[in-house]
Motif scaffolding. Sequence first.
Motif, PDB file in Angstrom:
ATOM      1  N   LEU A  82       0.938  -1.327  -0.106  1.00  0.00           N
ATOM      2  CA  LEU A  82      -0.093  -0.016  -0.091  1.00  0.00           C
ATOM      3  C   LEU A  82       0.898   1.361  -0.154  1.00  0.00           C
ATOM      4  O   LEU A  82       1.541   1.592   0.923  1.00  0.00           O
ATOM      5  CB  LEU A  82      -0.995  -0.130   1.556  1.00  0.00           C
ATOM      6  N   VAL A  83       1.123   1.758  -1.269  1.00  0.00           N
ATOM      7  CA  VAL A  83       1.605   3.009  -1.397  1.00  0.00           C
ATOM      8  C   VAL A  83       1.222   4.338  -1.097  1.00  0.00           C
ATOM      9  O   VAL A  83       0.098   4.666  -1.682  1.00  0.00           O
ATOM     10  CB  VAL A  83       2.648   3.213  -2.633  1.00  0.00           C
ATOM     11  N   VAL A  87       5.134   3.116   2.552  1.00  0.00           N
ATOM     12  CA  VAL A  87       4.831   1.884   1.919  1.00  0.00           C
ATOM     13  C   VAL A  87       4.719   0.928   3.219  1.00  0.00           C
ATOM     14  O   VAL A  87       5.099   0.961   4.227  1.00  0.00           O
ATOM     15  CB  VAL A  87       5.927   0.956   1.289  1.00  0.00           C
ATOM     16  N   LEU A  88       3.348   0.338   3.171  1.00  0.00           N
ATOM     17  CA  LEU A  88       2.636  -0.626   3.946  1.00  0.00           C
ATOM     18  C   LEU A  88       2.477  -2.102   3.355  1.00  0.00           C
ATOM     19  O   LEU A  88       1.809  -2.006   2.574  1.00  0.00           O
ATOM     20  CB  LEU A  88       1.287  -0.071   4.561  1.00  0.00           C
ATOM     21  N   GLY A  89       3.214  -3.022   3.972  1.00  0.00           N
ATOM     22  CA  GLY A  89       2.970  -4.314   3.353  1.00  0.00           C
ATOM     23  C   GLY A  89       2.021  -5.087   3.982  1.00  0.00           C
ATOM     24  O   GLY A  89       2.095  -5.107   5.132  1.00  0.00           O
ATOM     25  N   ILE A  90       0.869  -5.625   3.126  1.00  0.00           N
ATOM     26  CA  ILE A  90      -0.102  -6.400   3.935  1.00  0.00           C
ATOM     27  C   ILE A  90      -0.115  -7.734   3.131  1.00  0.00           C
ATOM     28  O   ILE A  90       0.371  -8.062   2.147  1.00  0.00           O
ATOM     29  CB  ILE A  90      -1.373  -5.582   3.653  1.00  0.00           C
ATOM     30  N   PHE A 102       1.848  -6.366  -5.906  1.00  0.00           N
ATOM     31  CA  PHE A 102       0.929  -5.442  -6.427  1.00  0.00           C
ATOM     32  C   PHE A 102       0.915  -4.318  -5.407  1.00  0.00           C
ATOM     33  O   PHE A 102       1.240  -4.377  -4.356  1.00  0.00           O
ATOM     34  CB  PHE A 102      -0.450  -6.365  -6.052  1.00  0.00           C
ATOM     35  N   HIS A 103       0.999  -3.165  -6.263  1.00  0.00           N
ATOM     36  CA  HIS A 103       1.007  -1.842  -5.513  1.00  0.00           C
ATOM     37  C   HIS A 103      -0.284  -1.089  -5.680  1.00  0.00           C
ATOM     38  O   HIS A 103      -0.934  -1.133  -6.645  1.00  0.00           O
ATOM     39  CB  HIS A 103       1.993  -0.955  -6.251  1.00  0.00           C
ATOM     40  N   PHE A 121      -6.116   2.557   5.284  1.00  0.00           N
ATOM     41  CA  PHE A 121      -5.431   3.003   3.935  1.00  0.00           C
ATOM     42  C   PHE A 121      -6.787   3.450   3.117  1.00  0.00           C
ATOM     43  O   PHE A 121      -7.456   2.407   2.893  1.00  0.00           O
ATOM     44  CB  PHE A 121      -4.813   1.944   3.587  1.00  0.00           C
ATOM     45  N   LEU A 122      -6.674   4.498   2.651  1.00  0.00           N
ATOM     46  CA  LEU A 122      -7.883   5.090   1.909  1.00  0.00           C
ATOM     47  C   LEU A 122      -7.541   5.231   0.434  1.00  0.00           C
ATOM     48  O   LEU A 122      -6.829   5.961   0.050  1.00  0.00           O
ATOM     49  CB  LEU A 122      -8.098   6.540   2.400  1.00  0.00           C
TER      50      LEU A 122
END
Lengths: 148, 148
Positions: free
Chosen positions: A94-95, A102-105, A130-131, B123-124
Motif C-alpha cells: 500500500l503506497v 509503504v505498508l506491506g499487507i 501488487f502496488h 488506508f484510503l
Amino acid sequence: MSCELVFIDKLKEKGFRLTMQREIVLSVLHGFSSAVSAEEIYNRVQEISSAVDISTVYRTLELLQDFGMVISSDIGGDHRVYNLVSVEEPHIHLVCKECGQVLGIETDPAEKLASYLESHHNFLIDLKNFHISGLCEDCQEKGISPNE
Amino acid sequence: MSCELVFIDKLKEKGFRLTMQREIVLSVLHGFSSAVSAEEIYNRVQEISSAVDISTVYRTLELLQDFGMVISSDIGGDHRVYNLVSVEEPHIHLVCKECGQVLGIETDPAEKLASYLESHHNFLIDLKNFHISGLCEDCQEKGISPNE
DNA sequence: GTTATTGCAAATTATTTGCACTTGG
DNA sequence: CCAAGTGCAAATAATTTGCAATAAC
C-alpha cells in the motif's frame, strides 16, 4: 533471514560483489522509517563515508530494486522516493501517494479482485508484487483528500 | 457528452480559454488508441500545425490531467506516456505496466477490497480514481511475465 | 590476477520557466 | 481592451554514462 543476509545471498547468486558502498546504502535505508529520495539517502550515506558518490547510490538502489528489496514510487509528480521493504512473506504494497510511505499487507484480500480482472478483462496482475496507491493514515489526518 | 464539449465546459468553468493549440492536442489524442509519449503527441500535432510548441503540448497535457481527461503513467522506468480516458462513468483504470495502455472498467469489483483496506489498515483509496497496474492481454501474448 | 565496481566529471534528456508577443472573450 | 496563452530559448535537475583507477574474490 535478515536483509543483509538476503542481500549477500543474492549478490553471490549473481556473481556480484559485496562492497563497502553497498553495505552503507543498505544500512542507511534501515534508518529511515518512511519513503526517502535518492538525495536524502545520499546525504545520510555521506555522513558515514564522504567518499561515496551519488552515482553509486543510484546504482545500488537500482540493484536493490532488481532484488525486490527496495521499491520506488513517484510522488507529487517530480519526486521519486525509495523504500526498503520486508524480504519475508510475499505481500501487497500500500503506497501512499502523498508521502510515498509503504505498508506491506497480506495478499488474500485482493485475490478475488485479481481473478476477476483476469477472467473478465484479461488483465493480469502479479499479486506478489501488487502496488496499491492511496492515502495512508497520517496523510488522511493532515486533511489531504483522496482524489489528487 | 463528448470529450470536446466536456473540455470546453471545464475551460469555461475555470475561466480558461479555448485555443487552437488546445483543440489540436485534444484531437490528436483521439487519434491514438494506446498510450503515447509527449513527443509522439507533439510530432502528430506538428503535422497539423507546425507552429505549436512542445511546451504548449506539455502545458495542455497537464491541463487535461487536471481535468481528469488524461492520465499519464511511467513505463519502463524512463518513459512517460499519456492516455485520453473516457469522461463518462467513474471507473477504475487498468494500466499496463509494459505498454502504458489504459482500460477503464466498472468500480464494483474493487469495492470490497477498498473497504477492507480502510477498515483493516486505515488506508484510503479513491475508487473513482483507482489505478491498477498489471499486464494487458497484448503484452501477455508477447510473453512478458507479470513480475517486472 | 581478473573482473566487477567505483569516483569523477561530463552528458543526457525530458520537462519547466521567464518573458515579450499574440489572441480569445 | 487586457488577462490568459503562446513560442522561443534558455534553465533545470535528476539520473545516467564513459573511463581510468581501485578493490573483491
